[in-house]
Motif scaffolding. Structure first.
Motif, PDB file in Angstrom:
ATOM      1  N   PRO A   1      51.638 -30.400 -29.414  1.00 16.72           N
ATOM      2  CA  PRO A   1      52.667 -29.461 -29.865  1.00 16.72           C
ATOM      3  C   PRO A   1      53.429 -29.992 -31.074  1.00 16.72           C
ATOM      4  O   PRO A   1      53.633 -31.206 -31.217  1.00 16.72           O
ATOM      5  CB  PRO A   1      53.596 -29.335 -28.646  1.00 16.72           C
ATOM      6  CG  PRO A   1      52.769 -29.774 -27.480  1.00 16.72           C
ATOM      7  CD  PRO A   1      51.860 -30.836 -28.014  1.00 16.72           C
ATOM      8  N   VAL A   2      53.866 -29.063 -31.915  1.00 11.73           N
ATOM      9  CA  VAL A   2      54.667 -29.428 -33.088  1.00 11.73           C
ATOM     10  C   VAL A   2      55.775 -28.399 -33.279  1.00 11.73           C
ATOM     11  O   VAL A   2      55.574 -27.196 -33.090  1.00 11.73           O
ATOM     12  CB  VAL A   2      53.788 -29.540 -34.357  1.00 11.73           C
ATOM     13  CG1 VAL A   2      53.054 -28.244 -34.654  1.00 11.73           C
ATOM     14  CG2 VAL A   2      54.617 -29.969 -35.561  1.00 11.73           C
ATOM     15  N   ILE A   3      56.947 -28.903 -33.636  1.00 15.64           N
ATOM     16  CA  ILE A   3      58.126 -28.088 -33.932  1.00 15.64           C
ATOM     17  C   ILE A   3      58.459 -28.271 -35.407  1.00 15.64           C
ATOM     18  O   ILE A   3      58.420 -29.401 -35.919  1.00 15.64           O
ATOM     19  CB  ILE A   3      59.318 -28.525 -33.065  1.00 15.64           C
ATOM     20  CG1 ILE A   3      59.021 -28.315 -31.578  1.00 15.64           C
ATOM     21  CG2 ILE A   3      60.604 -27.800 -33.470  1.00 15.64           C
ATOM     22  CD1 ILE A   3      59.925 -29.110 -30.662  1.00 15.64           C
ATOM     23  N   VAL A   4      58.784 -27.200 -36.095  1.00 21.50           N
ATOM     24  CA  VAL A   4      59.266 -27.264 -37.479  1.00 21.50           C
ATOM     25  C   VAL A   4      60.636 -26.599 -37.498  1.00 21.50           C
ATOM     26  O   VAL A   4      60.755 -25.403 -37.217  1.00 21.50           O
ATOM     27  CB  VAL A   4      58.309 -26.576 -38.461  1.00 21.50           C
ATOM     28  CG1 VAL A   4      58.845 -26.682 -39.884  1.00 21.50           C
ATOM     29  CG2 VAL A   4      56.912 -27.198 -38.375  1.00 21.50           C
ATOM     30  N   HIS A  62      59.255 -36.418 -40.308  1.00 23.50           N
ATOM     31  CA  HIS A  62      58.345 -36.212 -39.187  1.00 23.50           C
ATOM     32  C   HIS A  62      58.622 -37.256 -38.116  1.00 23.50           C
ATOM     33  O   HIS A  62      58.671 -38.453 -38.406  1.00 23.50           O
ATOM     34  CB  HIS A  62      56.886 -36.323 -39.659  1.00 23.50           C
ATOM     35  CG  HIS A  62      55.902 -36.456 -38.543  1.00 23.50           C
ATOM     36  ND1 HIS A  62      55.050 -37.532 -38.427  1.00 23.50           N
ATOM     37  CD2 HIS A  62      55.641 -35.658 -37.471  1.00 23.50           C
ATOM     38  CE1 HIS A  62      54.299 -37.390 -37.346  1.00 23.50           C
ATOM     39  NE2 HIS A  62      54.637 -36.269 -36.746  1.00 23.50           N
ATOM     40  N   VAL A  63      58.827 -36.801 -36.885  1.00 20.57           N
ATOM     41  CA  VAL A  63      59.077 -37.702 -35.757  1.00 20.57           C
ATOM     42  C   VAL A  63      58.179 -37.284 -34.602  1.00 20.57           C
ATOM     43  O   VAL A  63      58.157 -36.109 -34.218  1.00 20.57           O
ATOM     44  CB  VAL A  63      60.555 -37.658 -35.311  1.00 20.57           C
ATOM     45  CG1 VAL A  63      60.788 -38.605 -34.146  1.00 20.57           C
ATOM     46  CG2 VAL A  63      61.475 -38.009 -36.474  1.00 20.57           C
ATOM     47  N   GLU A 107      49.911 -28.595 -44.826  1.00 20.67           N
ATOM     48  CA  GLU A 107      48.985 -29.689 -45.145  1.00 20.67           C
ATOM     49  C   GLU A 107      49.366 -30.956 -44.387  1.00 20.67           C
ATOM     50  O   GLU A 107      48.497 -31.679 -43.883  1.00 20.67           O
ATOM     51  CB  GLU A 107      48.993 -29.960 -46.645  1.00 20.67           C
ATOM     52  CG  GLU A 107      48.353 -28.873 -47.487  1.00 20.67           C
ATOM     53  CD  GLU A 107      48.422 -29.186 -48.967  1.00 20.67           C
ATOM     54  OE1 GLU A 107      48.776 -30.347 -49.314  1.00 20.67           O
ATOM     55  OE2 GLU A 107      48.143 -28.292 -49.781  1.00 20.67           O
ATOM     56  N   PHE A 108      50.663 -31.229 -44.294  1.00 19.24           N
ATOM     57  CA  PHE A 108      51.123 -32.418 -43.576  1.00 19.24           C
ATOM     58  C   PHE A 108      50.761 -32.326 -42.095  1.00 19.24           C
ATOM     59  O   PHE A 108      50.291 -33.302 -41.498  1.00 19.24           O
ATOM     60  CB  PHE A 108      52.639 -32.574 -43.745  1.00 19.24           C
ATOM     61  CG  PHE A 108      53.188 -33.824 -43.114  1.00 19.24           C
ATOM     62  CD1 PHE A 108      53.287 -34.991 -43.841  1.00 19.24           C
ATOM     63  CD2 PHE A 108      53.603 -33.832 -41.789  1.00 19.24           C
ATOM     64  CE1 PHE A 108      53.782 -36.154 -43.260  1.00 19.24           C
ATOM     65  CE2 PHE A 108      54.095 -34.979 -41.200  1.00 19.24           C
ATOM     66  CZ  PHE A 108      54.190 -36.145 -41.944  1.00 19.24           C
ATOM     67  N   ILE A 109      50.969 -31.159 -41.501  1.00 21.07           N
ATOM     68  CA  ILE A 109      50.635 -30.980 -40.085  1.00 21.07           C
ATOM     69  C   ILE A 109      49.140 -31.185 -39.859  1.00 21.07           C
ATOM     70  O   ILE A 109      48.727 -31.867 -38.913  1.00 21.07           O
ATOM     71  CB  ILE A 109      51.090 -29.588 -39.602  1.00 21.07           C
ATOM     72  CG1 ILE A 109      52.629 -29.522 -39.565  1.00 21.07           C
ATOM     73  CG2 ILE A 109      50.520 -29.279 -38.214  1.00 21.07           C
ATOM     74  CD1 ILE A 109      53.181 -28.144 -39.277  1.00 21.07           C
ATOM     75  N   LYS A 110      48.319 -30.601 -40.720  1.00 19.32           N
ATOM     76  CA  LYS A 110      46.874 -30.766 -40.572  1.00 19.32           C
ATOM     77  C   LYS A 110      46.464 -32.230 -40.649  1.00 19.32           C
ATOM     78  O   LYS A 110      45.543 -32.666 -39.941  1.00 19.32           O
ATOM     79  CB  LYS A 110      46.138 -29.968 -41.652  1.00 19.32           C
ATOM     80  CG  LYS A 110      46.159 -28.472 -41.449  1.00 19.32           C
ATOM     81  CD  LYS A 110      45.107 -27.778 -42.289  1.00 19.32           C
ATOM     82  CE  LYS A 110      45.345 -27.991 -43.771  1.00 19.32           C
ATOM     83  NZ  LYS A 110      44.345 -27.259 -44.581  1.00 19.32           N
TER      84      LYS A 110
END
Length: 251
Positions: free
Chosen positions: A170-173, A126-127, A159-162
């Motif tokens: 914003p989040v990218i996976v 995660h960055v 779960e990690f994102i939450k």
């Protein structure tokens, strides 16, 4: 980063499983890490997500005369970029994991072990970065080979994102999802993560690709393009082709 006609900037994100920088088997295997460095620079991406990146490998280092002195993440980092790396797997000869290279300032980076059984060591990187005045998160993944493991690992990503990504950021996976079906894609959609979905772009195996194992999903960004480089120069470097996605930042 380029601007669109409506003045909202475009974010270019690449994901690439580099196969530990080596192709071939046994005594005829060849070192591709130097070619990969040139290729990654030519992607001109804001964020480059890499899987199967070696921190070290004593066996390969002794086999190749031109093995880089730096770890692979640092060796592959273009001028003006910064690298983040975390180990997923430790073996008899060394370590390998996920890396992220970016031209934007890194605010934080961390790692979570998402291994599902003792035969596969898996993790997520995660960055968080500051991009065009926004805090944007990227999670680099390399999911397992077993279908049930991938579903459980996808739930762990959620779960990690939450726990680590505020709802308004914003989040990218991105990464190698090792998934030949659509269940992981449907799960991610249920979590609000989407990719550019005009048509699948095959990325594996690189010589004659028949399936898209590599994906870039996002929440809080608008998918607007997808591209896979092809040709001999690309299939010689890894068993995967890179995937390059573009997203429009939102106001």
């Amino acid at each position: 980063m380029t601007d669109t006609h409506d003045d909202l900037p475009i974010l270019r994100v690449a994901t690439y499983n580099i196969h530990k920088g080596v192709q071939g088997l046994g005594p005829v295997r060849r070192l591709e890490i130097h070619n990969l460095g040139l290729a990654i620079e030519q992607m001109d991406a804001d964020i480059i997500c890499l899987q199967e990146v070696r921190k070290d490998n004593r066996k390969e280092e002794s086999f190749f005369n031109n093995w880089p002195e730096q770890n692979q993440a640092d060796f592959l980092t273009p001028l003006g970029y910064t690298a983040a790396y975390r180990t997923n797997a430790t073996t008899r000869w060394g370590e390998h994991g996920n890396a992220l290279l970016t031209r934007w300032p890194i605010l934080e980076s961390n790692h979570r072990d998402i291994s599902d059984h003792r035969f596969e060591q898996r993790g997520l990187l995660h960055v968080a970065m500051e991009i065009a005045g926004q805090r944007i998160h990227t999670i680099v993944v390399h999911l397992g080979l077993v279908h049930g493991s991938r579903l459980r690992q996808t739930a762990l990503i959620h779960e990690f994102i939450k726990a680590h990504v505020p709802d308004d950021e914003p989040v990218i996976v991105a990464g190698d999802f090792n998934d030949w079906g659509f269940q992981v894609k449907r799960m991610l959609a249920g979590f609000g993560l989407f990719e550019y979905d005009e048509q699948p772009l095959m990325t594996y195996p690189s010589r004659l690709p028949v399936v898209q194992l590599d994906h870039v999903y996002a929440r809080g960004l608008t998918p607007c393009g997808l591209f896979v480089p092809r040709g001999r120069i690309w299939w010689r470097m890894s068993d995967h082709l890179p995937l390059i996605a573009e997203f429009r930042l939102r106001d």
